[in-house]
Motif scaffolding. Sequence first.
Motif, PDB file in Angstrom:
ATOM      1  N   LEU A  67      27.834 -16.537  27.951  1.00  0.00           N
ATOM      2  CA  LEU A  67      29.282 -16.068  28.004  1.00  0.00           C
ATOM      3  C   LEU A  67      29.448 -14.938  27.368  1.00  0.00           C
ATOM      4  O   LEU A  67      30.057 -14.062  27.546  1.00  0.00           O
ATOM      5  CB  LEU A  67      30.094 -17.224  27.412  1.00  0.00           C
ATOM      6  N   ILE A  68      28.682 -14.823  25.912  1.00  0.00           N
ATOM      7  CA  ILE A  68      28.463 -13.607  25.128  1.00  0.00           C
ATOM      8  C   ILE A  68      27.986 -12.394  26.079  1.00  0.00           C
ATOM      9  O   ILE A  68      28.451 -11.314  25.874  1.00  0.00           O
ATOM     10  CB  ILE A  68      28.050 -13.901  23.781  1.00  0.00           C
ATOM     11  N   ALA A  69      26.881 -12.706  26.482  1.00  0.00           N
ATOM     12  CA  ALA A  69      26.022 -11.433  26.952  1.00  0.00           C
ATOM     13  C   ALA A  69      26.705 -10.856  28.347  1.00  0.00           C
ATOM     14  O   ALA A  69      26.370  -9.584  28.504  1.00  0.00           O
ATOM     15  CB  ALA A  69      24.548 -12.166  27.801  1.00  0.00           C
ATOM     16  N   ASN A  70      27.679 -11.653  28.824  1.00  0.00           N
ATOM     17  CA  ASN A  70      28.423 -11.026  29.922  1.00  0.00           C
ATOM     18  C   ASN A  70      29.524 -10.008  29.682  1.00  0.00           C
ATOM     19  O   ASN A  70      30.262  -9.465  30.503  1.00  0.00           O
ATOM     20  CB  ASN A  70      28.912 -12.008  30.767  1.00  0.00           C
ATOM     21  N   ARG A  71      29.656  -9.933  28.441  1.00  0.00           N
ATOM     22  CA  ARG A  71      30.973  -9.282  27.834  1.00  0.00           C
ATOM     23  C   ARG A  71      30.421  -7.677  27.568  1.00  0.00           C
ATOM     24  O   ARG A  71      29.587  -7.414  27.262  1.00  0.00           O
ATOM     25  CB  ARG A  71      31.357  -9.856  26.645  1.00  0.00           C
ATOM     26  N   MET A  72      31.401  -6.761  28.113  1.00  0.00           N
ATOM     27  CA  MET A  72      31.069  -5.584  27.821  1.00  0.00           C
ATOM     28  C   MET A  72      31.330  -5.057  26.631  1.00  0.00           C
ATOM     29  O   MET A  72      32.580  -4.850  26.077  1.00  0.00           O
ATOM     30  CB  MET A  72      31.647  -4.478  29.005  1.00  0.00           C
ATOM     31  N   ASP A  73      30.802  -4.412  25.558  1.00  0.00           N
ATOM     32  CA  ASP A  73      31.088  -3.710  24.241  1.00  0.00           C
ATOM     33  C   ASP A  73      30.962  -2.573  24.183  1.00  0.00           C
ATOM     34  O   ASP A  73      30.458  -1.966  25.029  1.00  0.00           O
ATOM     35  CB  ASP A  73      30.001  -4.504  23.221  1.00  0.00           C
ATOM     36  N   SER A  74      31.924  -1.920  23.503  1.00  0.00           N
ATOM     37  CA  SER A  74      32.107  -0.539  23.184  1.00  0.00           C
ATOM     38  C   SER A  74      30.688  -0.273  22.405  1.00  0.00           C
ATOM     39  O   SER A  74      30.167  -1.100  21.925  1.00  0.00           O
ATOM     40  CB  SER A  74      33.231  -0.035  22.409  1.00  0.00           C
ATOM     41  N   PRO A  75      30.420   1.040  22.116  1.00  0.00           N
ATOM     42  CA  PRO A  75      29.300   1.772  21.443  1.00  0.00           C
ATOM     43  C   PRO A  75      29.509   1.364  19.868  1.00  0.00           C
ATOM     44  O   PRO A  75      28.554   1.065  19.220  1.00  0.00           O
ATOM     45  CB  PRO A  75      29.381   3.138  21.739  1.00  0.00           C
ATOM     46  N   GLU A  76      30.705   1.401  19.462  1.00  0.00           N
ATOM     47  CA  GLU A  76      31.104   1.141  18.094  1.00  0.00           C
ATOM     48  C   GLU A  76      30.769  -0.261  17.986  1.00  0.00           C
ATOM     49  O   GLU A  76      30.289  -0.852  16.661  1.00  0.00           O
ATOM     50  CB  GLU A  76      32.748   1.203  17.783  1.00  0.00           C
ATOM     51  N   GLU A  77      31.212  -1.155  18.779  1.00  0.00           N
ATOM     52  CA  GLU A  77      30.933  -2.792  18.650  1.00  0.00           C
ATOM     53  C   GLU A  77      29.502  -2.940  18.543  1.00  0.00           C
ATOM     54  O   GLU A  77      29.223  -3.713  17.782  1.00  0.00           O
ATOM     55  CB  GLU A  77      31.812  -3.456  19.716  1.00  0.00           C
TER      56      GLU A  77
END
Length: 254
Positions: free
Chosen positions: A170-180
């Motif tokens: 579930l975590i892997a499918n989330r799109m993170d910003s470069p800052e995150e």
Amino acid sequence: MTPANLEKLWQAYVESKNPALKEKLILYYAPLVKYVAGRLLIHVGQHVELDDLVGYGIFGLLDAIEKFDNAKGAKFETYASLRIRGTIIDHIRKMDWVPRTLRQKNKQMEKVAYELEDILGRPPTDEELAEKLNLTAEETRELIKKSSVLSLVSLDDFMEQSYEVSVAPLIANRMDSPEEIAERKEAKKLLAEAISELSEKEKLIVTLYYFEDLTLREISSIMKVSESRVSQVHTRAISRLQGKLGRYKNLLFA
């Protein structure tokens, strides 16, 4: 049961909602309930029996079987693990042995422990901690035990600990910003450093529990110490790790 037969069983149950087919699914997935309960036992093993946790978890399994939607593409084991764990934690929340003042006492204990560690250059003993807190050693050990429960029933702490295998997809499918992404990389670096500063027993327990996915009973057998001792050391280790990570602890598992 082969994967093909399991798929047929699911299809037949979804179409008919036959109680007999549901019972077969319950029996097949019962070991999953015991596994999740065994994992959670490290937090509450000094207050609750494994059989009780398994009993709570069965309700989560029943709920998962009723509500699972295979069309969404998720694995049932992943979905059910979350439901089972959530149901067990909900039952634990309702128990009256978690006093409302515990969070405040736990924060005070953590603060004193960090201060003593800076002074002593090592983690304080229960006796040293007790003296600083104006408590007996037994009262201090009881506070440490209850703090383990607090970390489990607290929603924030529960989310922080949800990086186990069952939640990872579930975590892997989330799109993170470069800052995150950069902040999470820094947080993982701090986590590795914090783990390196744990005692050998604490390192072993953290490794076996969080990286090898072993249950409390399995860790106790490997280390040849009581389950209550494993639980106590685990609580102390997690408290120290969270203190070392500071503001980054939420970034790791958010």
